[in-house]
Motif scaffolding. Structure first.
Motif, PDB file in Angstrom:
ATOM      1  N   TYR A   1      12.129  -5.954 -19.343  1.00  0.00           N
ATOM      2  CA  TYR A   1      12.525  -4.920 -18.666  1.00  0.00           C
ATOM      3  C   TYR A   1      13.565  -4.963 -17.535  1.00  0.00           C
ATOM      4  CZ  TYR A   1       7.587  -3.507 -19.515  1.00  0.00           C
ATOM      5  OH  TYR A   1       6.539  -3.297 -19.965  1.00  0.00           O
ATOM      6  N   LYS A   2      14.190  -3.820 -17.601  1.00  0.00           N
ATOM      7  CA  LYS A   2      15.592  -3.693 -16.500  1.00  0.00           C
ATOM      8  C   LYS A   2      15.774  -2.377 -16.072  1.00  0.00           C
ATOM      9  CE  LYS A   2      18.883  -3.006 -20.318  1.00  0.00           C
ATOM     10  NZ  LYS A   2      20.284  -3.515 -20.834  1.00  0.00           N
ATOM     11  N   THR A   3      16.678  -2.058 -15.138  1.00  0.00           N
ATOM     12  CA  THR A   3      16.953  -0.897 -14.551  1.00  0.00           C
ATOM     13  C   THR A   3      18.557  -0.698 -14.444  1.00  0.00           C
ATOM     14  OG1 THR A   3      16.697   0.558 -12.839  1.00  0.00           O
ATOM     15  CG2 THR A   3      16.700  -1.715 -12.193  1.00  0.00           C
ATOM     16  N   GLU A   4      18.999   0.375 -14.542  1.00  0.00           N
ATOM     17  CA  GLU A   4      20.286   0.622 -14.629  1.00  0.00           C
ATOM     18  C   GLU A   4      20.516   1.592 -13.362  1.00  0.00           C
ATOM     19  OE1 GLU A   4      22.859  -0.683 -16.121  1.00  0.00           O
ATOM     20  OE2 GLU A   4      21.616  -1.586 -17.549  1.00  0.00           O
ATOM     21  N   VAL A   5      19.629   1.935 -12.599  1.00  0.00           N
ATOM     22  CA  VAL A   5      19.715   2.722 -11.419  1.00  0.00           C
ATOM     23  C   VAL A   5      20.448   2.062 -10.304  1.00  0.00           C
ATOM     24  CG1 VAL A   5      18.471   4.066  -9.499  1.00  0.00           C
ATOM     25  CG2 VAL A   5      17.976   4.230 -12.007  1.00  0.00           C
ATOM     26  N   PRO A   6      21.466   2.333  -9.720  1.00  0.00           N
ATOM     27  CA  PRO A   6      22.280   1.815  -8.710  1.00  0.00           C
ATOM     28  C   PRO A   6      21.415   1.908  -7.298  1.00  0.00           C
ATOM     29  CG  PRO A   6      23.279   3.675  -9.081  1.00  0.00           C
ATOM     30  CD  PRO A   6      22.312   3.865 -10.058  1.00  0.00           C
ATOM     31  N   GLY A   7      21.630   0.728  -6.585  1.00  0.00           N
ATOM     32  CA  GLY A   7      20.976   0.757  -5.164  1.00  0.00           C
ATOM     33  C   GLY A   7      21.791   1.451  -4.235  1.00  0.00           C
ATOM     34  N   GLY A   8      21.112   2.004  -3.244  1.00  0.00           N
ATOM     35  CA  GLY A   8      22.034   2.944  -2.225  1.00  0.00           C
ATOM     36  C   GLY A   8      21.958   4.225  -2.312  1.00  0.00           C
ATOM     37  N   THR A   9      21.455   4.719  -3.854  1.00  0.00           N
ATOM     38  CA  THR A   9      21.229   6.275  -3.825  1.00  0.00           C
ATOM     39  C   THR A   9      20.248   6.922  -2.940  1.00  0.00           C
ATOM     40  OG1 THR A   9      21.939   5.812  -6.290  1.00  0.00           O
ATOM     41  CG2 THR A   9      21.158   7.808  -5.669  1.00  0.00           C
ATOM     42  N   THR A  10      20.810   7.908  -2.415  1.00  0.00           N
ATOM     43  CA  THR A  10      19.883   8.489  -1.656  1.00  0.00           C
ATOM     44  C   THR A  10      19.629  10.218  -2.193  1.00  0.00           C
ATOM     45  OG1 THR A  10      21.800   9.293  -0.240  1.00  0.00           O
ATOM     46  CG2 THR A  10      20.707   7.629   0.415  1.00  0.00           C
ATOM     47  N   VAL A  11      18.894  10.847  -1.658  1.00  0.00           N
ATOM     48  CA  VAL A  11      18.217  12.226  -2.038  1.00  0.00           C
ATOM     49  C   VAL A  11      18.001  12.920  -1.025  1.00  0.00           C
ATOM     50  CG1 VAL A  11      15.827  11.791  -2.415  1.00  0.00           C
ATOM     51  CG2 VAL A  11      16.815  13.461  -3.494  1.00  0.00           C
ATOM     52  N   ALA A  12      18.617  14.429  -1.068  1.00  0.00           N
ATOM     53  CA  ALA A  12      18.271  15.273   0.153  1.00  0.00           C
ATOM     54  C   ALA A  12      17.649  16.509  -0.568  1.00  0.00           C
ATOM     55  CB  ALA A  12      19.546  15.808   0.889  1.00  0.00           C
ATOM     56  N   GLY A  13      16.967  17.349   0.338  1.00  0.00           N
ATOM     57  CA  GLY A  13      16.465  18.697  -0.269  1.00  0.00           C
ATOM     58  C   GLY A  13      17.470  19.256  -0.529  1.00  0.00           C
ATOM     59  N   PRO A  14      17.150  20.927  -0.873  1.00  0.00           N
ATOM     60  CA  PRO A  14      17.913  21.968  -1.381  1.00  0.00           C
ATOM     61  C   PRO A  14      18.921  22.566  -0.352  1.00  0.00           C
ATOM     62  CG  PRO A  14      15.730  22.711  -0.885  1.00  0.00           C
ATOM     63  CD  PRO A  14      15.516  21.234  -0.850  1.00  0.00           C
TER      64      PRO A  14
ATOM     65  N   ARG B   1       0.880  -1.279   0.196  1.00  0.00           N
ATOM     66  CA  ARG B   1       0.060   0.123   0.073  1.00  0.00           C
ATOM     67  C   ARG B   1       0.917   1.271   0.041  1.00  0.00           C
ATOM     68  NH1 ARG B   1      -4.703  -1.289   4.280  1.00  0.00           N
ATOM     69  NH2 ARG B   1      -5.706  -3.240   3.172  1.00  0.00           N
ATOM     70  N   GLY B   2       0.251   2.241  -0.605  1.00  0.00           N
ATOM     71  CA  GLY B   2       1.046   3.591  -0.722  1.00  0.00           C
ATOM     72  C   GLY B   2       0.488   4.587  -1.614  1.00  0.00           C
ATOM     73  N   MET B   3       1.265   5.534  -2.043  1.00  0.00           N
ATOM     74  CA  MET B   3       0.920   6.323  -3.171  1.00  0.00           C
ATOM     75  C   MET B   3       1.354   5.685  -4.360  1.00  0.00           C
ATOM     76  SD  MET B   3       2.026  10.354  -3.466  1.00  0.00           S
ATOM     77  CE  MET B   3       3.548  10.001  -4.160  1.00  0.00           C
ATOM     78  N   PRO B   4       0.370   5.569  -5.590  1.00  0.00           N
ATOM     79  CA  PRO B   4       0.680   5.075  -6.765  1.00  0.00           C
ATOM     80  C   PRO B   4       1.289   5.835  -7.334  1.00  0.00           C
ATOM     81  CG  PRO B   4      -1.881   4.959  -6.246  1.00  0.00           C
ATOM     82  CD  PRO B   4      -1.197   6.215  -5.110  1.00  0.00           C
ATOM     83  N   VAL B   5       2.515   5.512  -8.281  1.00  0.00           N
ATOM     84  CA  VAL B   5       3.415   6.231  -8.749  1.00  0.00           C
ATOM     85  C   VAL B   5       3.616   5.465 -10.191  1.00  0.00           C
ATOM     86  CG1 VAL B   5       4.186   7.389  -6.983  1.00  0.00           C
ATOM     87  CG2 VAL B   5       5.301   5.292  -7.693  1.00  0.00           C
ATOM     88  N   GLN B   6       4.307   5.914 -11.118  1.00  0.00           N
ATOM     89  CA  GLN B   6       4.798   5.531 -12.231  1.00  0.00           C
ATOM     90  C   GLN B   6       6.381   5.701 -12.469  1.00  0.00           C
ATOM     91  OE1 GLN B   6       2.507   6.620 -15.801  1.00  0.00           O
ATOM     92  NE2 GLN B   6       1.258   4.801 -15.588  1.00  0.00           N
ATOM     93  N   VAL B   7       7.026   4.703 -12.538  1.00  0.00           N
ATOM     94  CA  VAL B   7       8.465   4.813 -12.895  1.00  0.00           C
ATOM     95  C   VAL B   7       9.052   4.407 -14.243  1.00  0.00           C
ATOM     96  CG1 VAL B   7       9.040   4.607 -10.437  1.00  0.00           C
ATOM     97  CG2 VAL B   7       9.187   2.615 -11.822  1.00  0.00           C
ATOM     98  N   PHE B   8      10.066   4.763 -14.651  1.00  0.00           N
ATOM     99  CA  PHE B   8      10.639   4.454 -16.057  1.00  0.00           C
ATOM    100  C   PHE B   8      11.636   3.329 -15.969  1.00  0.00           C
ATOM    101  CE2 PHE B   8       8.507   8.589 -16.903  1.00  0.00           C
ATOM    102  CZ  PHE B   8       7.924   8.411 -18.350  1.00  0.00           C
ATOM    103  N   LEU B   9      11.591   2.420 -16.457  1.00  0.00           N
ATOM    104  CA  LEU B   9      12.444   1.369 -16.685  1.00  0.00           C
ATOM    105  C   LEU B   9      12.761   1.123 -18.109  1.00  0.00           C
ATOM    106  CD1 LEU B   9      10.866  -1.605 -14.523  1.00  0.00           C
ATOM    107  CD2 LEU B   9      12.264   0.136 -14.000  1.00  0.00           C
ATOM    108  N   LEU B  10      13.838   0.571 -18.246  1.00  0.00           N
ATOM    109  CA  LEU B  10      14.453   0.111 -19.634  1.00  0.00           C
ATOM    110  C   LEU B  10      13.833  -1.060 -20.138  1.00  0.00           C
ATOM    111  CD1 LEU B  10      18.354   0.882 -18.635  1.00  0.00           C
ATOM    112  CD2 LEU B  10      16.900   2.459 -19.930  1.00  0.00           C
ATOM    113  N   CYS B  11      13.514  -0.710 -21.554  1.00  0.00           N
ATOM    114  CA  CYS B  11      13.095  -1.956 -22.252  1.00  0.00           C
ATOM    115  C   CYS B  11      13.239  -1.709 -23.625  1.00  0.00           C
ATOM    116  CB  CYS B  11      11.449  -2.344 -22.103  1.00  0.00           C
ATOM    117  SG  CYS B  11      11.126  -4.082 -22.429  1.00  0.00           S
ATOM    118  N   GLY B  12      14.089  -3.038 -24.119  1.00  0.00           N
ATOM    119  CA  GLY B  12      14.480  -2.660 -25.371  1.00  0.00           C
ATOM    120  C   GLY B  12      15.771  -1.671 -25.539  1.00  0.00           C
ATOM    121  N   SER B  13      15.303  -0.528 -26.465  1.00  0.00           N
ATOM    122  CA  SER B  13      16.124   0.661 -26.571  1.00  0.00           C
ATOM    123  C   SER B  13      15.355   2.109 -26.166  1.00  0.00           C
ATOM    124  CB  SER B  13      16.447   0.690 -28.017  1.00  0.00           C
ATOM    125  OG  SER B  13      15.386   0.849 -28.839  1.00  0.00           O
ATOM    126  N   SER B  14      14.419   1.812 -25.412  1.00  0.00           N
ATOM    127  CA  SER B  14      13.714   3.035 -24.787  1.00  0.00           C
ATOM    128  C   SER B  14      13.141   2.657 -23.432  1.00  0.00           C
ATOM    129  CB  SER B  14      12.356   3.034 -25.884  1.00  0.00           C
ATOM    130  OG  SER B  14      11.460   2.178 -25.603  1.00  0.00           O
TER     131      SER B  14
END
Length: 204
Positions: free
Chosen positions: A113-126, A56-69
């Motif tokens: 489908y696949k992903t290239e985003v590395p695990g452990g990446t974090t994000v902070a605010g401004p 459960r949570g907020m529905p979102v859409q993310v972009f994965l790689l598939c083929g060349s797009s």
């Protein structure tokens, strides 16, 4: 009574070989059964993947790689109640990063489908002086693989982590100034080959 005489096997093979040659067909010893055709990414799920919709949570859409797009898939992220706008933006961005780094489901993997985003990446605010909607990654955008940066830019720019105008302001954890990155049709069609366009931004 007619008695049919069976030709010896070697003689029969010779007769058949002569007939094949006489018909203009060259005999070959190369096997003609090459097995099934190699599988290719079809980038299409035959049914909704319930394994990615269980939490459960907020529905979102993310972009994965598939083929060349880049292709969108449905996910959910958790956001704490009562968060301020900036906190909410960062929480959504972190949730998106986390699901981007996850391996696709078995059904999605089978579809290509696949992903290239590395695990452990974090994000902070401004930081002071940054625009208020800046997101600073633990890995600077310039240090990410091109396809991973495209996934992040297109996912963020189409979510509550950004202003919803098709762009997102990203920076790294160092002192470099943030930049505004855009998700264009060219980036979605050729992630990695086409870098997300970026431009400088003024502070808050």
């Amino acid at each position: 009574m007619n008695v049919r005489r069976l030709l010896p096997v070697p003689l029969l093979a010779g007769v058949l070989g002569a007939l094949v040659t006489g018909c203009g067909i060259r005999a070959t010893e190369v096997p003609t059964d090459f097995g099934p055709a190699p599988s290719r990414a079809n980038c299409s799920l035959t049914a909704p993947d319930v394994t990615t919709q269980a939490s459960r949570g907020m529905p979102v859409q993310v972009f994965l790689l598939c083929g060349s797009s880049l292709v969108t898939v449905d996910r959910t992220v958790r956001v704490a109640e009562g968060a301020t706008d900036t906190e909410r933006r960062v929480l959504v961005a972190q949730g998106l990063l986390d699901v981007l780094a996850e391996a696709p489901s078995p059904a999605e993997t089978e579809a290509g489908y696949k992903t290239e985003v590395p695990g452990g990446t974090t994000v902070a605010g401004p930081r002071p002086g940054d625009p208020e909607d800046t997101l600073r990654l633990s890995t600077p955008p310039s240090g990410l693989p091109g396809s991973a940066l495209a996934q992040i830019v297109c996912t963020f720019s189409d979510s509550a982590a950004a202003e919803g105008d098709g762009s997102v302001i990203l920076g790294g954890s160092g002192a470099e100034p943030p930049r505004r990155y855009e998700c264009t049709e060219q980036v979605r069609a050729r992630p990695g080959a086409v870098e997300p366009p970026s431009s400088g931004v003024s502070g808050s």
